[in-house]
Design a protein around this motif. Structure first.
Motif, short mmCIF file in Angstrom:
data_model
loop_
_atom_site.label_atom_id
_atom_site.label_comp_id
_atom_site.label_asym_id
_atom_site.label_seq_id
_atom_site.Cartn_x
_atom_site.Cartn_y
_atom_site.Cartn_z
N GLU A 19 62.58 3.70 -30.40
CA GLU A 19 61.97 4.50 -29.33
C GLU A 19 62.80 4.52 -28.05
O GLU A 19 62.50 5.26 -27.13
N LEU A 20 63.84 3.72 -27.99
CA LEU A 20 64.67 3.62 -26.79
C LEU A 20 65.17 4.97 -26.30
O LEU A 20 64.96 5.32 -25.14
N PRO A 21 65.79 5.79 -27.15
CA PRO A 21 66.23 7.10 -26.65
C PRO A 21 65.06 8.04 -26.36
O PRO A 21 65.14 8.89 -25.46
N LEU A 22 63.97 7.89 -27.08
CA LEU A 22 62.79 8.72 -26.84
C LEU A 22 62.29 8.55 -25.40
O LEU A 22 61.93 9.52 -24.73
N TYR A 23 62.29 7.33 -24.92
CA TYR A 23 61.84 7.05 -23.56
C TYR A 23 62.96 7.14 -22.53
O TYR A 23 62.72 6.93 -21.35
N GLY A 24 64.17 7.42 -22.98
CA GLY A 24 65.27 7.66 -22.07
C GLY A 24 65.90 6.41 -21.47
O GLY A 24 66.59 6.50 -20.46
N GLY A 25 65.68 5.26 -22.10
CA GLY A 25 66.19 4.02 -21.55
C GLY A 25 67.52 3.55 -22.12
O GLY A 25 68.01 2.49 -21.76
N GLY A 26 68.09 4.34 -23.02
CA GLY A 26 69.37 3.93 -23.59
C GLY A 26 69.65 4.59 -24.92
O GLY A 26 69.15 5.68 -25.20
N TRP A 27 70.45 3.92 -25.73
CA TRP A 27 70.96 4.48 -26.98
C TRP A 27 70.59 3.59 -28.15
O TRP A 27 70.64 2.36 -28.07
N TRP A 28 70.25 4.20 -29.27
CA TRP A 28 69.95 3.51 -30.53
C TRP A 28 70.95 4.08 -31.53
O TRP A 28 70.79 5.20 -32.00
N ALA A 49 74.36 7.67 -11.11
CA ALA A 49 73.03 8.23 -10.85
C ALA A 49 72.26 8.44 -12.15
O ALA A 49 71.05 8.18 -12.21
N ASP A 50 72.95 8.91 -13.19
CA ASP A 50 72.30 9.10 -14.48
C ASP A 50 71.90 7.76 -15.09
O ASP A 50 70.82 7.63 -15.68
N LEU A 51 72.75 6.76 -14.93
CA LEU A 51 72.44 5.43 -15.45
C LEU A 51 71.24 4.83 -14.71
O LEU A 51 70.41 4.15 -15.32
N GLU A 52 71.14 5.11 -13.43
CA GLU A 52 69.99 4.63 -12.67
C GLU A 52 68.70 5.26 -13.16
O GLU A 52 67.66 4.59 -13.27
N VAL A 53 68.74 6.56 -13.46
CA VAL A 53 67.57 7.25 -14.00
C VAL A 53 67.18 6.64 -15.34
O VAL A 53 66.00 6.38 -15.61
N MET A 54 68.17 6.40 -16.20
CA MET A 54 67.89 5.78 -17.50
C MET A 54 67.32 4.38 -17.32
O MET A 54 66.39 3.98 -18.02
N GLY A 55 67.89 3.63 -16.38
CA GLY A 55 67.39 2.28 -16.12
C GLY A 55 65.95 2.28 -15.68
O GLY A 55 65.14 1.46 -16.13
#
Length: 94
Positions: A19-28, A49-55
């Motif tokens: 579910e990690l990519p589904l919620y936008g928190g990283g890569w599976w 900035a994109d990494l902050e959004v993902m974080g």
């Protein structure tokens, strides 16, 4: 742990974090050198900035589904379902 601190993560498909990519928190990603290297290259090429959004997205997911408040809310829904004939939570499989 990294997600709870707002750090985007890379995990392999050998882990239960699909579910990690589904919620936008990283890569599976696939569990091989080529896939991991490509994913790392993608991650390292993103603007901060994109990494902050993902974080933030990963941290929000952890707080919602894995914090004590989130876990307690799920248990309350389970007990309501069992004891009071409440609405069946989507995470109960029969």
């Amino acid at each position: 742990e990294a997600l709870s601190y707002g750090i985007p993560c890379i995990t392999s498909t050998g882990t239960p974090w699909q579910e990690l990519p589904l919620y936008g928190g990283g890569w599976w990603t696939e569990n091989n050198i080529k896939a991991l290297a490509g994913t790392m290259q993608d991650a390292l090429s993103l603007p901060s900035a994109d990494l902050e959004v993902m974080g933030k997205a990963g941290r929000d997911w952890m707080a919602r589904d894995f914090s004590w408040d989130g876990i307690c809310s799920k248990w309350i829904a389970v007990y309501d379902y069992i004891l009071n004939n409440g609405k069946k939570p989507e995470y109960i499989y029969e």
